[in-house]
Write a protein that holds these residues in place. Structure first.
Motif, PDB file in Angstrom:
ATOM      1  N   ARG A   1      -9.386  -0.330  -7.857  1.00  0.00           N
ATOM      2  CA  ARG A   1      -9.744  -0.567  -9.250  1.00  0.00           C
ATOM      3  C   ARG A   1      -8.504  -0.608 -10.153  1.00  0.00           C
ATOM      4  N   GLU A   2      -7.474   0.151  -9.799  1.00  0.00           N
ATOM      5  CA  GLU A   2      -6.303   0.294 -10.655  1.00  0.00           C
ATOM      6  C   GLU A   2      -5.262  -0.808 -10.458  1.00  0.00           C
ATOM      7  N   LEU A   3      -5.104  -1.295  -9.229  1.00  0.00           N
ATOM      8  CA  LEU A   3      -4.028  -2.254  -8.952  1.00  0.00           C
ATOM      9  C   LEU A   3      -4.089  -3.521  -9.803  1.00  0.00           C
ATOM     10  N   PRO A   4      -5.262  -4.118 -10.031  1.00  0.00           N
ATOM     11  CA  PRO A   4      -5.261  -5.301 -10.910  1.00  0.00           C
ATOM     12  C   PRO A   4      -4.767  -4.984 -12.324  1.00  0.00           C
ATOM     13  N   LEU A   5      -5.043  -3.760 -12.803  1.00  0.00           N
ATOM     14  CA  LEU A   5      -4.571  -3.364 -14.125  1.00  0.00           C
ATOM     15  C   LEU A   5      -3.058  -3.179 -14.129  1.00  0.00           C
ATOM     16  N   LEU A   6      -2.538  -2.618 -13.035  1.00  0.00           N
ATOM     17  CA  LEU A   6      -1.092  -2.457 -12.925  1.00  0.00           C
ATOM     18  C   LEU A   6      -0.408  -3.821 -12.899  1.00  0.00           C
ATOM     19  N   ALA A   7      -0.977  -4.732 -12.113  1.00  0.00           N
ATOM     20  CA  ALA A   7      -0.399  -6.079 -12.029  1.00  0.00           C
ATOM     21  C   ALA A   7      -0.448  -6.770 -13.390  1.00  0.00           C
ATOM     22  N   ALA A   8      -1.565  -6.631 -14.087  1.00  0.00           N
ATOM     23  CA  ALA A   8      -1.708  -7.284 -15.388  1.00  0.00           C
ATOM     24  C   ALA A   8      -0.746  -6.701 -16.422  1.00  0.00           C
ATOM     25  N   GLY A   9      -0.431  -5.422 -16.305  1.00  0.00           N
ATOM     26  CA  GLY A   9       0.465  -4.788 -17.262  1.00  0.00           C
ATOM     27  C   GLY A   9       1.932  -5.055 -17.002  1.00  0.00           C
ATOM     28  N   SER A  10       2.236  -5.542 -15.831  1.00  0.00           N
ATOM     29  CA  SER A  10       3.629  -5.762 -15.443  1.00  0.00           C
ATOM     30  C   SER A  10       4.180  -7.039 -16.055  1.00  0.00           C
ATOM     31  N   THR A  11       5.454  -6.978 -16.429  1.00  0.00           N
ATOM     32  CA  THR A  11       6.112  -8.188 -16.922  1.00  0.00           C
ATOM     33  C   THR A  11       6.974  -8.841 -15.854  1.00  0.00           C
ATOM     34  N   SER A  12       7.239  -8.115 -14.785  1.00  0.00           N
ATOM     35  CA  SER A  12       8.076  -8.636 -13.709  1.00  0.00           C
ATOM     36  C   SER A  12       7.219  -9.398 -12.701  1.00  0.00           C
TER      37      SER A  12
ATOM     38  N   ARG B   1       4.513  -7.777 -10.070  1.00  0.00           N
ATOM     39  CA  ARG B   1       3.138  -8.267 -10.039  1.00  0.00           C
ATOM     40  C   ARG B   1       2.771  -8.713  -8.628  1.00  0.00           C
ATOM     41  N   ASP B   2       3.688  -9.412  -7.963  1.00  0.00           N
ATOM     42  CA  ASP B   2       3.446  -9.831  -6.573  1.00  0.00           C
ATOM     43  C   ASP B   2       3.301  -8.626  -5.648  1.00  0.00           C
ATOM     44  N   ALA B   3       4.117  -7.594  -5.868  1.00  0.00           N
ATOM     45  CA  ALA B   3       4.028  -6.379  -5.037  1.00  0.00           C
ATOM     46  C   ALA B   3       2.675  -5.692  -5.231  1.00  0.00           C
TER      47      ALA B   3
ATOM     48  N   HIS C   1      -0.133  -5.226  -2.382  1.00  0.00           N
ATOM     49  CA  HIS C   1      -0.662  -3.883  -2.094  1.00  0.00           C
ATOM     50  C   HIS C   1      -2.189  -3.869  -2.220  1.00  0.00           C
ATOM     51  N   TYR C   2      -2.731  -4.660  -3.117  1.00  0.00           N
ATOM     52  CA  TYR C   2      -4.185  -4.775  -3.240  1.00  0.00           C
ATOM     53  C   TYR C   2      -4.783  -5.295  -1.929  1.00  0.00           C
ATOM     54  N   ARG C   3      -4.195  -6.349  -1.394  1.00  0.00           N
ATOM     55  CA  ARG C   3      -4.693  -6.911  -0.128  1.00  0.00           C
ATOM     56  C   ARG C   3      -4.562  -5.884   1.003  1.00  0.00           C
ATOM     57  N   GLN C   4      -3.455  -5.163   1.018  1.00  0.00           N
ATOM     58  CA  GLN C   4      -3.245  -4.134   2.029  1.00  0.00           C
ATOM     59  C   GLN C   4      -4.271  -3.014   1.886  1.00  0.00           C
ATOM     60  N   THR C   5      -4.563  -2.625   0.665  1.00  0.00           N
ATOM     61  CA  THR C   5      -5.539  -1.563   0.417  1.00  0.00           C
ATOM     62  C   THR C   5      -6.928  -1.988   0.872  1.00  0.00           C
TER      63      THR C   5
ATOM     64  N   ALA D   1       7.374   2.692 -15.622  1.00  0.00           N
ATOM     65  CA  ALA D   1       6.281   3.673 -15.578  1.00  0.00           C
ATOM     66  C   ALA D   1       5.231   3.267 -14.541  1.00  0.00           C
ATOM     67  N   LEU D   2       4.942   1.977 -14.421  1.00  0.00           N
ATOM     68  CA  LEU D   2       3.978   1.499 -13.427  1.00  0.00           C
ATOM     69  C   LEU D   2       4.490   1.750 -12.014  1.00  0.00           C
ATOM     70  N   ILE D   3       5.766   1.527 -11.801  1.00  0.00           N
ATOM     71  CA  ILE D   3       6.371   1.804 -10.491  1.00  0.00           C
ATOM     72  C   ILE D   3       6.280   3.289 -10.180  1.00  0.00           C
ATOM     73  N   ALA D   4       6.556   4.134 -11.165  1.00  0.00           N
ATOM     74  CA  ALA D   4       6.480   5.582 -10.948  1.00  0.00           C
ATOM     75  C   ALA D   4       5.065   6.001 -10.567  1.00  0.00           C
ATOM     76  N   LEU D   5       4.061   5.443 -11.235  1.00  0.00           N
ATOM     77  CA  LEU D   5       2.671   5.756 -10.887  1.00  0.00           C
ATOM     78  C   LEU D   5       2.365   5.310  -9.467  1.00  0.00           C
ATOM     79  N   ALA D   6       2.772   4.096  -9.121  1.00  0.00           N
ATOM     80  CA  ALA D   6       2.513   3.587  -7.768  1.00  0.00           C
ATOM     81  C   ALA D   6       3.163   4.486  -6.718  1.00  0.00           C
ATOM     82  N   GLN D   7       4.356   4.971  -6.988  1.00  0.00           N
ATOM     83  CA  GLN D   7       5.036   5.856  -6.038  1.00  0.00           C
ATOM     84  C   GLN D   7       4.306   7.182  -5.900  1.00  0.00           C
ATOM     85  N   ARG D   8       3.834   7.739  -7.013  1.00  0.00           N
ATOM     86  CA  ARG D   8       3.068   8.990  -6.944  1.00  0.00           C
ATOM     87  C   ARG D   8       1.802   8.804  -6.109  1.00  0.00           C
TER      88      ARG D   8
END
Length: 145
Positions: free
Chosen positions: A26-37, A41-43, A47-51, A100-107
Motif C-alpha cells: 500500500r505504501e510503495l506507490p505513495l513513496l514512488a509518487a512522492g519521489s522526484t528522482s 521512483r524506478d527502485a 520493489h513493489y513487484r518484488q513485494t 526521507a523516503l529512502i530512510a523510511l524504505a531502509q527502516r
C-alpha cells in the motif's frame, strides 16, 4: 497463561511478515509518487513487484502449513510508516523528501530482514525445509535491497 509453541511463534512471525508486506504494497506507490528522482521512483516500482512475489510466497507457505494469518498484524511497521508520514508531510518535494523516503524504505527493509531471519530460524527448528527455502529466498532479496 500457557506458553507458546515454536509452531505458534512461527505462524505469528509469518502473520506479522504477511501484514508488513501488505502495508508495504500500500505504501510503495505513495513513496514512488512522492519521489522526484526517476531512479528512486524506478527502485520503488521494482520493489513493489518484488513485494508482490514475496506475498505470493507467504500465501503459499500458509497453504503448505494449513494455516491462515491470524493475530494483530504488524503494528510496529504501521507505527513506523505513520511516523514517517507525519515527518515527510513537513517536507517539500525534492532532495530532502527523497532522502526521507529512502530512510523510511531502509527502516522497513531492516524490520523485514529481522522478521524473515526469525521465521527462518523457527522453520529450521521445526525441520520445515520448505519453509526455510522459501524464507531464505525472500531474505536474499531483502538483503539485496
Amino acid at each position: 497463561m500457557p506458553s507458546l509453541t515454536i509452531r505458534e511463534l512461527y505462524v505469528a512471525e509469518l502473520t506479522d511478515l504477511y501484514d508488513a508486506e501488505q502495508q508495504v504494497l500500500r505504501e510503495l506507490p505513495l513513496l514512488a509518487a512522492g519521489s522526484t528522482s526517476p531512479d528512486l521512483r524506478d527502485a520503488f516500482d521494482e520493489h513493489y513487484r518484488q513485494t508482490l512475489r514475496q506475498v505470493e510466497r507467504l500465501e503459499a507457505l500458509f497453504r503448505y502449513l494449513d494455516e491462515r494469518p491470524r493475530g494483530p498484524g504488524c503494528r510496529p511497521l504501521r507505527a513506523l510508516i505513520e511516523d514517517a508520514r507525519i515527518r515527510n508531510n513537513r517536507l517539500d518535494r525534492g532532495a530532502e523528501l527523497d532522502a526521507a523516503l529512502i530512510a523510511l524504505a531502509q527502516r522497513i527493509e531492516h524490520y523485514e530482514i529481522a522478521g524473515y531471519r526469525s521465521a527462518s530460524a523457527y522453520a529450521e527448528r521445526l525441520l520445515d525445509t520448505n519453509g526455510v527455502d522459501v524464507l531464505q529466498e525472500t531474505l536474499a532479496e531483502e538483503n539485496g535491497m
